[in-house]
Design a protein around this motif. Structure first.
Motif, PDB file in Angstrom:
ATOM      1  N   SER A 116      39.888 121.135  65.119  1.00  0.00           N
ATOM      2  CA  SER A 116      40.728 122.026  64.313  1.00  0.00           C
ATOM      3  C   SER A 116      40.199 123.439  64.448  1.00  0.00           C
ATOM      4  O   SER A 116      38.986 123.667  64.565  1.00  0.00           O
ATOM      5  CB  SER A 116      40.714 121.591  62.842  1.00  0.00           C
ATOM      6  OG  SER A 116      41.332 122.582  62.017  1.00  0.00           O
ATOM      7  N   LEU A 117      41.104 124.416  64.406  1.00  0.00           N
ATOM      8  CA  LEU A 117      40.721 125.826  64.449  1.00  0.00           C
ATOM      9  C   LEU A 117      40.721 126.448  63.058  1.00  0.00           C
ATOM     10  O   LEU A 117      40.519 127.653  62.913  1.00  0.00           O
ATOM     11  CB  LEU A 117      41.672 126.605  65.367  1.00  0.00           C
ATOM     12  CG  LEU A 117      41.741 126.152  66.825  1.00  0.00           C
ATOM     13  CD1 LEU A 117      42.775 126.985  67.592  1.00  0.00           C
ATOM     14  CD2 LEU A 117      40.379 126.253  67.498  1.00  0.00           C
ATOM     15  N   ASP A 118      40.940 125.624  62.045  1.00  0.00           N
ATOM     16  CA  ASP A 118      41.102 126.130  60.682  1.00  0.00           C
ATOM     17  C   ASP A 118      39.895 125.871  59.797  1.00  0.00           C
ATOM     18  O   ASP A 118      40.027 125.754  58.577  1.00  0.00           O
ATOM     19  CB  ASP A 118      42.359 125.516  60.049  1.00  0.00           C
ATOM     20  CG  ASP A 118      43.628 125.959  60.746  1.00  0.00           C
ATOM     21  OD1 ASP A 118      43.703 127.140  61.133  1.00  0.00           O
ATOM     22  OD2 ASP A 118      44.540 125.130  60.912  1.00  0.00           O
ATOM     23  N   THR A 119      38.724 125.760  60.397  1.00  0.00           N
ATOM     24  CA  THR A 119      37.492 125.672  59.631  1.00  0.00           C
ATOM     25  C   THR A 119      36.615 126.858  59.986  1.00  0.00           C
ATOM     26  O   THR A 119      36.993 127.696  60.811  1.00  0.00           O
ATOM     27  CB  THR A 119      36.769 124.341  59.928  1.00  0.00           C
ATOM     28  OG1 THR A 119      35.673 124.179  59.023  1.00  0.00           O
ATOM     29  CG2 THR A 119      36.252 124.313  61.354  1.00  0.00           C
ATOM     30  N   PHE A 203      27.231 131.727  55.894  1.00  0.00           N
ATOM     31  CA  PHE A 203      28.287 131.153  55.071  1.00  0.00           C
ATOM     32  C   PHE A 203      27.739 130.679  53.726  1.00  0.00           C
ATOM     33  O   PHE A 203      27.923 129.535  53.324  1.00  0.00           O
ATOM     34  CB  PHE A 203      28.973 129.983  55.792  1.00  0.00           C
ATOM     35  CG  PHE A 203      29.632 130.379  57.079  1.00  0.00           C
ATOM     36  CD1 PHE A 203      30.440 131.493  57.151  1.00  0.00           C
ATOM     37  CD2 PHE A 203      29.428 129.645  58.223  1.00  0.00           C
ATOM     38  CE1 PHE A 203      31.048 131.859  58.349  1.00  0.00           C
ATOM     39  CE2 PHE A 203      30.023 130.003  59.429  1.00  0.00           C
ATOM     40  CZ  PHE A 203      30.838 131.116  59.478  1.00  0.00           C
ATOM     41  N   THR A 204      27.036 131.565  53.039  1.00  0.00           N
ATOM     42  CA  THR A 204      26.465 131.233  51.741  1.00  0.00           C
ATOM     43  C   THR A 204      27.559 130.714  50.809  1.00  0.00           C
ATOM     44  O   THR A 204      28.620 131.308  50.680  1.00  0.00           O
ATOM     45  CB  THR A 204      25.802 132.474  51.112  1.00  0.00           C
ATOM     46  OG1 THR A 204      24.797 132.946  51.997  1.00  0.00           O
ATOM     47  CG2 THR A 204      25.187 132.133  49.765  1.00  0.00           C
ATOM     48  N   SER A 208      30.673 123.933  55.151  1.00  0.00           N
ATOM     49  CA  SER A 208      31.729 123.250  55.895  1.00  0.00           C
ATOM     50  C   SER A 208      31.866 123.714  57.337  1.00  0.00           C
ATOM     51  O   SER A 208      32.788 123.311  58.021  1.00  0.00           O
ATOM     52  CB  SER A 208      33.078 123.462  55.184  1.00  0.00           C
ATOM     53  OG  SER A 208      33.409 124.839  55.146  1.00  0.00           O
ATOM     54  N   PHE A 209      30.964 124.585  57.812  1.00  0.00           N
ATOM     55  CA  PHE A 209      31.146 125.123  59.156  1.00  0.00           C
ATOM     56  C   PHE A 209      30.813 124.087  60.238  1.00  0.00           C
ATOM     57  O   PHE A 209      30.015 123.183  60.029  1.00  0.00           O
ATOM     58  CB  PHE A 209      30.315 126.393  59.360  1.00  0.00           C
ATOM     59  CG  PHE A 209      28.822 126.184  59.295  1.00  0.00           C
ATOM     60  CD1 PHE A 209      28.120 125.753  60.403  1.00  0.00           C
ATOM     61  CD2 PHE A 209      28.125 126.438  58.133  1.00  0.00           C
ATOM     62  CE1 PHE A 209      26.755 125.558  60.366  1.00  0.00           C
ATOM     63  CE2 PHE A 209      26.750 126.246  58.069  1.00  0.00           C
ATOM     64  CZ  PHE A 209      26.067 125.809  59.185  1.00  0.00           C
ATOM     65  N   GLU A 210      31.445 124.264  61.403  1.00  0.00           N
ATOM     66  CA  GLU A 210      31.150 123.477  62.599  1.00  0.00           C
ATOM     67  C   GLU A 210      30.275 124.331  63.508  1.00  0.00           C
ATOM     68  O   GLU A 210      30.549 125.517  63.712  1.00  0.00           O
ATOM     69  CB  GLU A 210      32.436 123.092  63.330  1.00  0.00           C
ATOM     70  CG  GLU A 210      33.360 122.177  62.558  1.00  0.00           C
ATOM     71  CD  GLU A 210      32.875 120.734  62.565  1.00  0.00           C
ATOM     72  OE1 GLU A 210      32.288 120.313  63.571  1.00  0.00           O
ATOM     73  OE2 GLU A 210      33.074 120.041  61.552  1.00  0.00           O
ATOM     74  N   ARG A 236      28.458 117.548  62.823  1.00  0.00           N
ATOM     75  CA  ARG A 236      29.011 118.903  62.884  1.00  0.00           C
ATOM     76  C   ARG A 236      28.213 119.806  63.825  1.00  0.00           C
ATOM     77  O   ARG A 236      28.386 121.012  63.833  1.00  0.00           O
ATOM     78  CB  ARG A 236      29.074 119.507  61.483  1.00  0.00           C
ATOM     79  CG  ARG A 236      30.131 118.819  60.633  1.00  0.00           C
ATOM     80  CD  ARG A 236      30.583 119.664  59.456  1.00  0.00           C
ATOM     81  NE  ARG A 236      29.723 119.463  58.287  1.00  0.00           N
ATOM     82  CZ  ARG A 236      28.919 120.397  57.795  1.00  0.00           C
ATOM     83  NH1 ARG A 236      28.838 121.576  58.382  1.00  0.00           N
ATOM     84  NH2 ARG A 236      28.182 120.154  56.734  1.00  0.00           N
ATOM     85  N   ILE A 237      27.337 119.197  64.623  1.00  0.00           N
ATOM     86  CA  ILE A 237      26.585 119.935  65.643  1.00  0.00           C
ATOM     87  C   ILE A 237      27.065 119.471  67.016  1.00  0.00           C
ATOM     88  O   ILE A 237      26.918 118.302  67.370  1.00  0.00           O
ATOM     89  CB  ILE A 237      25.074 119.700  65.501  1.00  0.00           C
ATOM     90  CG1 ILE A 237      24.588 120.088  64.100  1.00  0.00           C
ATOM     91  CG2 ILE A 237      24.319 120.489  66.560  1.00  0.00           C
ATOM     92  CD1 ILE A 237      23.130 119.734  63.842  1.00  0.00           C
TER      93      ILE A 237
END
Length: 354
Positions: A116-119, A203-204, A208-210, A236-237
């Motif tokens: 997905s490009l929405d994260t 992203f404090t 949820s980041f990838e 997620r890595i």
């Protein structure tokens, strides 16, 4: 089984329409794909091409190069090639390719691509590892909604590939894109201790980041360890791993493939590929890719040596054995990811999904 010689030719002849000097030791090649083969050449952000490079010793060698273009922003595909010491393929492409030349390539493939490009994304690149990362970055900003932080490591300022384009993107997407440069000439090689605080501060307030990582093996190892220490879940890595190809993945285009007939010692095989389910017998002495090719199924593959990941798939049911799986992470294997060019059946029934 149907002879693989009945398959259509997989490779594509593309024309070089532009050559761009990105840095003193890196060049981008922009291609035009024949109209009747453009559907075959569609790609996802982060995927790569396998290029046939002429050789006076062996006739040709095959090399994998990531697409630095984005399918969402760029009208034509682009690969960026950085010279490596004693690297025959990279030096030949940088020295010899001119506008108007043709190159033979295999269709885009690879798993280093977001679902997905929405994260939100934390992207890590070193040197020419920026190429697939750049494809992902531009795609997220253009077609997605997520924020992007890029940490890009290089020897020095002159070595930075896409420096101007990154400046323009950072200005255009000031609220969504942060670009951090790491220069070895100033900061030294990155260490876990140096990166730990940075990773924990990104992203404090959200986790949820990838994370996508591409570069030399020592760099990727440090980043992976840092992310793990920061508590980022392994799923997620995402690491992009290439190994040198010793075989000729283009040989399938002209060489008939045969698989030993079913002698009764085989597994029942179900394969879901491109919306179609194939039901076959899988002799235990044959790999998954060879069985599918010999049955006329156009399965994704490139090196057939377990070095590129083009034929990665997931075992839905059953069990397989793999001769080589060095490019897969232990977590991927635990999740059922396999390399089709290495997999042979253990159980009596196997269900595979591409």
């Amino acid at each position: 089984m149907t002879d693989a010689s009945l398959q259509t030719r997989r490779s594509v002849l593309v024309t070089v329409t532009d050559v761009i000097d990105e840095s003193p030791d890196a060049r981008s090649l922009i291609f035009t794909v024949p109209e009747n083969q453009r559907a075959q050449f569609s790609y996802r952000p982060g995927q790569f091409l396998t290029v046939r490079v002429p050789s006076t010793l062996t006739g040709s060698v095959a090399r994998c190069y990531s697409l630095a273009s984005s399918p969402h922003t760029d009208p034509a595909p682009k690969v960026t090639v950085k010279r490596t010491v004693d690297g025959y393929g990279s030096n030949w492409l940088c020295d010899n390719v001119r506008i108007g030349d043709t190159l033979e390539v295999l269709p885009p493939t690879g798993l280093f691509t977001p679902t997905s490009l929405d994260t939100d994304f934390l992207l890590w690149a070193a040197g020419s590892g920026i190429t697939p990362v750049m494809s992902i970055l531009k795609s997220v900003l253009s077609a997605g909604t997520g924020r992007v932080v890029l940490c890009y490591a290089n020897r020095d300022e002159r070595s930075v590939i896409f420096a101007g384009e990154l400046r323009e993107l950072a200005a255009r997407y000031a609220g969504r894109l942060t670009v951090l440069h790491w220069l070895e000439s100033i900061q030294g090689l990155p260490t876990r201790a140096q990166l730990r605080g940075f990773t924990q501060s990104v992203f404090t307030g959200t986790s949820s980041f990838e994370a996508f990582v591409c570069g030399p093996a020592p760099f990727m190892a440090v980043v992976k360890e840092t992310l793990a220490e920061a508590g980022v879940p392994r799923q997620r890595i995402h690491l992009e791993v290439f190994q040198s190809l010793s075989g000729d993945p283009f040989a399938d285009d002209t060489t008939a493939l045969t698989v030993a007939p079913d002698d009764g010692d085989s597994a029942a095989l179900e394969v879901d590929l491109d919306g179609t389910r194939h039901q076959l017998r899988w002799p235990r002495s044959a790999t998954l890719v060879d069985v599918l090719l010999a049955s006329g199924v156009n399965v994704p593959h490139s090196c057939k040596e377990g070095h590129c990941g083009s034929c990665a798939a997931t075992v839905v049911h059953g069990e397989v054995d793999m001769a080589s799986c060095d490019i897969l992470e232990p977590g991927d294997i635990a999740d059922g990811v396999i390399l089709g060019c290495q997999a042979k059946p253990i159980s009596d029934a196997v269900h595979i999904e591409f």
